[in-house]
Write a protein that holds these residues in place. Structure first.
Motif, PDB file in Angstrom:
ATOM      1  N   GLN A   1      32.614  34.578  -2.421  1.00 32.83           N
ATOM      2  CA  GLN A   1      31.406  33.745  -2.409  1.00 32.83           C
ATOM      3  C   GLN A   1      30.591  34.034  -1.148  1.00 32.83           C
ATOM      4  OE1 GLN A   1      32.613  29.645  -2.760  1.00 32.83           O
ATOM      5  NE2 GLN A   1      32.774  29.764  -4.992  1.00 32.83           N
ATOM      6  N   GLU A   2      31.285  34.232  -0.058  1.00 39.15           N
ATOM      7  CA  GLU A   2      30.605  34.508   1.212  1.00 39.15           C
ATOM      8  C   GLU A   2      29.818  35.817   1.146  1.00 39.15           C
ATOM      9  OE1 GLU A   2      31.595  34.510   5.979  1.00 39.15           O
ATOM     10  OE2 GLU A   2      33.243  34.551   4.555  1.00 39.15           O
TER      11      GLU A   2
ATOM     12  N   ALA B   1      26.810  35.403  -1.172  1.00 40.85           N
ATOM     13  CA  ALA B   1      25.790  34.598  -0.501  1.00 40.85           C
ATOM     14  C   ALA B   1      25.050  35.418   0.547  1.00 40.85           C
ATOM     15  CB  ALA B   1      26.437  33.378   0.140  1.00 40.85           C
ATOM     16  N   LEU B   2      25.785  36.217   1.305  1.00 33.06           N
ATOM     17  CA  LEU B   2      25.174  37.063   2.325  1.00 33.06           C
ATOM     18  C   LEU B   2      24.205  38.054   1.695  1.00 33.06           C
ATOM     19  CD1 LEU B   2      25.249  37.758   5.372  1.00 33.06           C
ATOM     20  CD2 LEU B   2      27.005  39.444   4.818  1.00 33.06           C
TER      21      LEU B   2
ATOM     22  N   ASN C   1      21.214  36.279   0.354  1.00 32.19           N
ATOM     23  CA  ASN C   1      20.506  35.532   1.388  1.00 32.19           C
ATOM     24  C   ASN C   1      20.414  34.034   1.062  1.00 32.19           C
ATOM     25  OD1 ASN C   1      19.300  35.473   3.921  1.00 32.19           O
ATOM     26  ND2 ASN C   1      17.246  35.601   3.063  1.00 32.19           N
ATOM     27  N   ILE C   2      21.560  33.482   0.621  1.00 33.28           N
ATOM     28  CA  ILE C   2      21.662  32.042   0.368  1.00 33.28           C
ATOM     29  C   ILE C   2      22.943  31.527   1.030  1.00 33.28           C
ATOM     30  CG2 ILE C   2      20.321  32.053  -1.770  1.00 33.28           C
ATOM     31  CD1 ILE C   2      22.877  32.037  -3.355  1.00 33.28           C
ATOM     32  N   ASP C   3      23.088  30.229   1.091  1.00 34.81           N
ATOM     33  CA  ASP C   3      24.250  29.611   1.746  1.00 34.81           C
ATOM     34  C   ASP C   3      25.504  29.738   0.874  1.00 34.81           C
ATOM     35  OD1 ASP C   3      25.172  27.831   4.011  1.00 34.81           O
ATOM     36  OD2 ASP C   3      25.710  26.594   2.272  1.00 34.81           O
ATOM     37  N   ARG C   4      26.659  30.000   1.503  1.00 34.98           N
ATOM     38  CA  ARG C   4      27.907  30.161   0.769  1.00 34.98           C
ATOM     39  C   ARG C   4      28.286  28.914  -0.009  1.00 34.98           C
ATOM     40  NH1 ARG C   4      32.219  28.111  -0.055  1.00 34.98           N
ATOM     41  NH2 ARG C   4      32.076  26.899   1.826  1.00 34.98           N
ATOM     42  N   SER C   5      28.105  27.756   0.586  1.00 33.81           N
ATOM     43  CA  SER C   5      28.469  26.526  -0.123  1.00 33.81           C
ATOM     44  C   SER C   5      27.572  26.312  -1.349  1.00 33.81           C
ATOM     45  CB  SER C   5      28.418  25.318   0.812  1.00 33.81           C
ATOM     46  OG  SER C   5      27.106  25.117   1.293  1.00 33.81           O
ATOM     47  N   TYR C   6      26.353  26.819  -1.287  1.00 38.33           N
ATOM     48  CA  TYR C   6      25.446  26.728  -2.436  1.00 38.33           C
ATOM     49  C   TYR C   6      25.988  27.561  -3.596  1.00 38.33           C
ATOM     50  CZ  TYR C   6      21.063  26.609  -5.047  1.00 38.33           C
ATOM     51  OH  TYR C   6      20.121  26.432  -6.005  1.00 38.33           O
TER      52      TYR C   6
ATOM     53  N   GLU D   1      24.304  22.677  -9.377  1.00 38.56           N
ATOM     54  CA  GLU D   1      22.962  22.920  -8.853  1.00 38.56           C
ATOM     55  C   GLU D   1      21.985  23.281  -9.960  1.00 38.56           C
ATOM     56  OE1 GLU D   1      21.678  22.546  -5.878  1.00 38.56           O
ATOM     57  OE2 GLU D   1      23.549  22.063  -4.849  1.00 38.56           O
TER      58      GLU D   1
ATOM     59  N   THR E   1      16.311  31.982  -6.858  1.00 37.41           N
ATOM     60  CA  THR E   1      17.738  32.081  -6.559  1.00 37.41           C
ATOM     61  C   THR E   1      18.452  32.879  -7.634  1.00 37.41           C
ATOM     62  OG1 THR E   1      17.693  29.991  -5.355  1.00 37.41           O
ATOM     63  CG2 THR E   1      19.841  30.781  -6.084  1.00 37.41           C
TER      64      THR E   1
END
Length: 89
Positions: A22-23, A26-27, A30-35, A44, A50
């Protein structure tokens, strides 16, 4: 299954198939890992931007994120936790 759950299922299925955490996803998106985690759980209401970022990071067309899930399909397995072992030392 509602659309948010379908998108989440497909994001996780594609991410795991590519061996991305997930990390890492996300990287690259360019979004947050928790998202990413919340998207995968269907919590969500994802924007078009996105969806585009996620699909680009996984090198698939955005339409793949909307593919219907077979009712008999098993939930995508989680990746092994922890770091990958270093090679070539």
């Amino acid at each position: 299954m509602d659309v948010r759950q379908t998108i989440g299922w497909n994001v996780k299925r594609l991410r795991v198939a590519r061996g991305l955490s997930q990390e890492r996803l996300a990287l690259e998106a360019n979004i947050d890992r928790s998202y990413v985690g919340r998207v995968e759980r269907g919590l969500e209401n994802v924007t078009v931007s996105t969806l585009e970022a996620l699909s680009n990071a996984m090198n698939v067309h955005v339409s793949v994120l909307f593919e219907q899930i077979d009712a008999k399909a098993e939930r995508p397995a989680a990746l092994r936790s922890g770091r990958k072992p270093k090679t070539g030392l």
